[in-house]
Scaffold this active site. Structure first.
Site, PDB file in Angstrom:
ATOM      1  N   ASP A 196      78.387  92.958 -75.147  1.00 17.89           N
ATOM      2  CA  ASP A 196      78.890  91.604 -75.384  1.00 17.89           C
ATOM      3  C   ASP A 196      79.325  91.544 -76.849  1.00 17.89           C
ATOM      4  OD1 ASP A 196      78.001  88.625 -73.806  1.00 17.89           O
ATOM      5  OD2 ASP A 196      78.993  88.634 -75.756  1.00 17.89           O
ATOM      6  N   LEU A 227      79.591  88.755 -78.396  1.00 17.78           N
ATOM      7  CA  LEU A 227      78.935  87.529 -78.893  1.00 17.78           C
ATOM      8  C   LEU A 227      79.933  86.502 -79.428  1.00 17.78           C
ATOM      9  CD1 LEU A 227      75.766  89.081 -80.636  1.00 17.78           C
ATOM     10  CD2 LEU A 227      76.003  88.252 -78.289  1.00 17.78           C
ATOM     11  N   ASP A 260      83.342  94.838 -78.317  1.00 16.65           N
ATOM     12  CA  ASP A 260      84.391  94.266 -77.462  1.00 16.65           C
ATOM     13  C   ASP A 260      84.700  95.248 -76.330  1.00 16.65           C
ATOM     14  OD1 ASP A 260      86.750  93.316 -76.386  1.00 16.65           O
ATOM     15  OD2 ASP A 260      87.687  92.899 -78.328  1.00 16.65           O
ATOM     16  N   PHE A 276      87.481  85.381 -71.151  1.00 14.27           N
ATOM     17  CA  PHE A 276      87.693  84.002 -71.588  1.00 14.27           C
ATOM     18  C   PHE A 276      87.856  83.159 -70.321  1.00 14.27           C
ATOM     19  CE2 PHE A 276      89.868  85.732 -75.647  1.00 14.27           C
ATOM     20  CZ  PHE A 276      88.657  85.754 -76.316  1.00 14.27           C
ATOM     21  N   THR A 316      87.178  83.917 -59.559  1.00 13.22           N
ATOM     22  CA  THR A 316      87.098  82.460 -59.639  1.00 13.22           C
ATOM     23  C   THR A 316      87.837  81.773 -58.496  1.00 13.22           C
ATOM     24  OG1 THR A 316      87.851  80.564 -60.969  1.00 13.22           O
ATOM     25  CG2 THR A 316      89.079  82.582 -61.238  1.00 13.22           C
ATOM     26  N   TYR A 339      94.453  81.404 -66.616  1.00 15.38           N
ATOM     27  CA  TYR A 339      93.075  81.905 -66.409  1.00 15.38           C
ATOM     28  C   TYR A 339      92.937  82.462 -64.993  1.00 15.38           C
ATOM     29  CZ  TYR A 339      88.163  81.737 -65.161  1.00 15.38           C
ATOM     30  OH  TYR A 339      86.930  82.054 -64.663  1.00 15.38           O
ATOM     31  N   ASN A 346      81.846  76.047 -58.681  1.00 17.93           N
ATOM     32  CA  ASN A 346      81.381  75.472 -59.954  1.00 17.93           C
ATOM     33  C   ASN A 346      79.932  75.849 -60.252  1.00 17.93           C
ATOM     34  OD1 ASN A 346      83.797  73.951 -59.088  1.00 17.93           O
ATOM     35  ND2 ASN A 346      83.406  72.842 -60.985  1.00 17.93           N
ATOM     36  N   ALA A 390      95.172  67.555 -66.561  1.00 18.28           N
ATOM     37  CA  ALA A 390      96.255  68.354 -65.965  1.00 18.28           C
ATOM     38  C   ALA A 390      95.691  69.542 -65.202  1.00 18.28           C
ATOM     39  CB  ALA A 390      97.188  68.846 -67.068  1.00 18.28           C
TER      40      ALA A 390
HETATM   41  N1  UFG Z   1      85.378  66.202 -65.149  1.00 16.91           N
HETATM   42  C1  UFG Z   1      85.357  64.887 -65.567  1.00 16.91           C
HETATM   43  N2  UFG Z   1      84.951  64.620 -66.840  1.00 16.91           N
HETATM   44  C2  UFG Z   1      84.546  65.584 -67.705  1.00 16.91           C
HETATM   45  C3  UFG Z   1      84.564  66.945 -67.262  1.00 16.91           C
HETATM   46  C4  UFG Z   1      84.993  67.207 -65.980  1.00 16.91           C
HETATM   47  O1  UFG Z   1      85.714  63.967 -64.816  1.00 16.91           O
HETATM   48  O2  UFG Z   1      84.188  65.268 -68.852  1.00 16.91           O
HETATM   49  C5  UFG Z   1      85.802  66.493 -63.774  1.00 16.91           C
HETATM   50  C6  UFG Z   1      86.978  67.429 -63.688  1.00 16.91           C
HETATM   51  O3  UFG Z   1      88.173  66.730 -63.732  1.00 16.91           O
HETATM   52  C7  UFG Z   1      86.712  68.106 -62.352  1.00 16.91           C
HETATM   53  C8  UFG Z   1      85.196  68.109 -62.217  1.00 16.91           C
HETATM   54  O4  UFG Z   1      84.721  67.144 -63.146  1.00 16.91           O
HETATM   55  O5  UFG Z   1      87.233  67.331 -61.326  1.00 16.91           O
HETATM   56  C9  UFG Z   1      84.580  69.442 -62.565  1.00 16.91           C
HETATM   57  O6  UFG Z   1      85.119  69.866 -63.815  1.00 16.91           O
HETATM   58  P1  UFG Z   1      84.559  71.127 -64.603  1.00 16.91           P
HETATM   59  O7  UFG Z   1      85.342  71.235 -65.863  1.00 16.91           O
HETATM   60  O8  UFG Z   1      83.083  71.052 -64.709  1.00 16.91           O
HETATM   61  O9  UFG Z   1      84.878  72.345 -63.626  1.00 16.91           O
HETATM   62  P2  UFG Z   1      86.291  72.786 -62.994  1.00 16.91           P
HETATM   63  O10 UFG Z   1      86.196  72.449 -61.547  1.00 16.91           O
HETATM   64  O11 UFG Z   1      87.442  72.279 -63.734  1.00 16.91           O
HETATM   65  O12 UFG Z   1      86.248  74.328 -63.320  1.00 16.91           O
HETATM   66  C10 UFG Z   1      85.507  75.256 -62.611  1.00 16.91           C
HETATM   67  C11 UFG Z   1      85.138  76.419 -63.512  1.00 16.91           C
HETATM   68  C12 UFG Z   1      86.366  77.129 -63.991  1.00 16.91           C
HETATM   69  C13 UFG Z   1      87.191  77.540 -62.811  1.00 16.91           C
HETATM   70  C14 UFG Z   1      87.489  76.353 -61.941  1.00 16.91           C
HETATM   71  C15 UFG Z   1      88.171  76.788 -60.684  1.00 16.91           C
HETATM   72  O13 UFG Z   1      84.394  75.956 -64.611  1.00 16.91           O
HETATM   73  O14 UFG Z   1      85.997  78.272 -64.738  1.00 16.91           O
HETATM   74  O15 UFG Z   1      86.273  75.699 -61.553  1.00 16.91           O
HETATM   75  O16 UFG Z   1      88.931  75.765 -60.190  1.00 16.91           O
HETATM   76  F1  UFG Z   1      88.355  78.085 -63.201  1.00 16.91           F
END
Ligand code: UFG
Length: 329
Positions: free
Chosen positions: A32, A34, A52, A77, A118, A142, A171, A284
């Protein structure tokens, strides 16, 4: 299989993997750099080599120092929003890291890899629940970088006989309070830790990103899976490959969906705190619903998630209460 290399083992999901492998008696080598991981998260006698994965000389030295039997690769990332503005950074790091890892494996005769993929490989899904055979059409770099690596894995299997399991996470959330590890991202973008930071009083409210989606309460629906269940799936995948199982991609989700409002409501119940929420514009690139079909992982790997949403949020809450500043204190 005795010695497992965990790339990205100081990160959130990687550190839970390391803890499980140690618990099961494996020897664990963590690589890692870090840059987002925390050395404090590497528990229980795992050997940490800081560097890395894109650095081929570094990986070559690690593979020479230890007799590695299998690889689990979390190093990447993973910020969807950042990837849209920095696609080169994401392809360079994620795809470049995978090329470097597979090169080291090929050169050192290691033929099994479990890889962090993912749900973002699917993009805007055609149907729910999502099956592994559904169309993959990522809507951000990503997800595209992870799908590119799945292609690379397929061709590396055909050419070099490196067997793989690409695990498509939905998630991830929760923590392992038995060994005192949990989620600590900077910046934090994920819903559950943000909601819990509100419960701790570190934020004054959580923004709900859109309440006009075509869902029951208008907020996005996601499939939350406990990080300990995720780690368990990796171990089953590794054992499956070790027994001669065929390479493939597997969804890792609970099969249940919860809306943003349901998450906030459950967190209020678990924490007993008010957790103010304010509706904000859509973020978005957020699909309205993402729910996994986990049948393939169940049938082929024998995996079954064991922890539900309340346990996920309770474990995360216990971690956040004990570590209000993450690993920083
Ligand atoms: N959300 C909010 N408010 C916040 C944060 C998130 O309303 O402050 C909503 C988002 O719009 C989404 C849901 O909560 O609808 C979950 O959001 P997260 O950011 O927790 O997770 P994501 O579903 O966007 O992302 C996850 C993984 C990513 C992966 C993605 C696949 O964390 O790594 O699923 O779609 F790419």
């Amino acid at each position: 299989m005795k010695t497992i290399l965990v790339a990205g083992g100081a990160g959130y999901i990687g550190s839970h993997m390391v803890a499980l492998l140690i618990e099961k008696g494996y020897d664990v080598v963590v690589v890692d750099d870090l840059c987002t991981g925390h050395w404090q998260a590497v528990k229980g006698g795992a050997k940490l080599r800081v560097g890395d994965v894109k650095d081929r000389g570094f990986l070559d030295r690690v593979f020479s120092e230890f007799s590695i039997d299998g690889v689990i690769n979390f190093a990447a990332f993973s910020l969807v929003g950042e990837s849209v503005t920095a696609p080169l950074k994401y392809y360079d790091n994620n795809v470049g890291g995978a090329v470097s890892m597979l090169t080291a494996m090929k050169n050192h005769g290691v033929d099994k890899i479990v890889f962090s993929s993912t749900a973002a490989t699917y993009g805007e899904p055609e149907k729910q629940p999502i099956e592994e055979t559904d169309r993959t059409d990522p809507t951000n770099p990503y997800g595209a970088s992870k799908l590119a690596i799945e292609g690379l894995l397929k061709w590396s299997d055909a050419a070099y006989g490196i067997k793989y399991a690409a695990l498509r996470y939905f998630n991830a959330a929760g923590a392992n309070t038995d060994v005192d590890i949990g989620e600590d991202h900077s910046p934090e973008t994920h819903l559950i830790p943000i909601v819990l930071q509100c419960a701790l009083g570190k934020r004054d409210h959580v923004g709900i990103y859109g309440d006009d989606y075509p869902t029951a309460d208008g907020t996005c629906v996601r499939d939350y899976i406990h990080v300990r269940d995720l780690a368990n799936a990796h171990l089953l995948a590794l054992e499956y490959l070790d027994k001669g199982g065929q390479s493939g991609s597997f969804n890792l989700g609970s099969g249940d969906g919860f809306s943003v409002k349901e998450i906030i409501e459950t967190a209020r119940k678990v924490t007993g705190k008010a957790i103010p929420a304010v509706t904000e514009p859509r973020r978005a690139g957020d699909p309205s619903i993402l729910i996994a079909s986990n049948h393939k992982a169940g049938e082929v790997l024998g995996w079954k998630p064991e922890r539900g949403l309340e346990e996920i949020i309770t474990d995360a809450w216990n971690w956040h209460q004990g570590h209000p500043n993450g690993y920083g204190q």
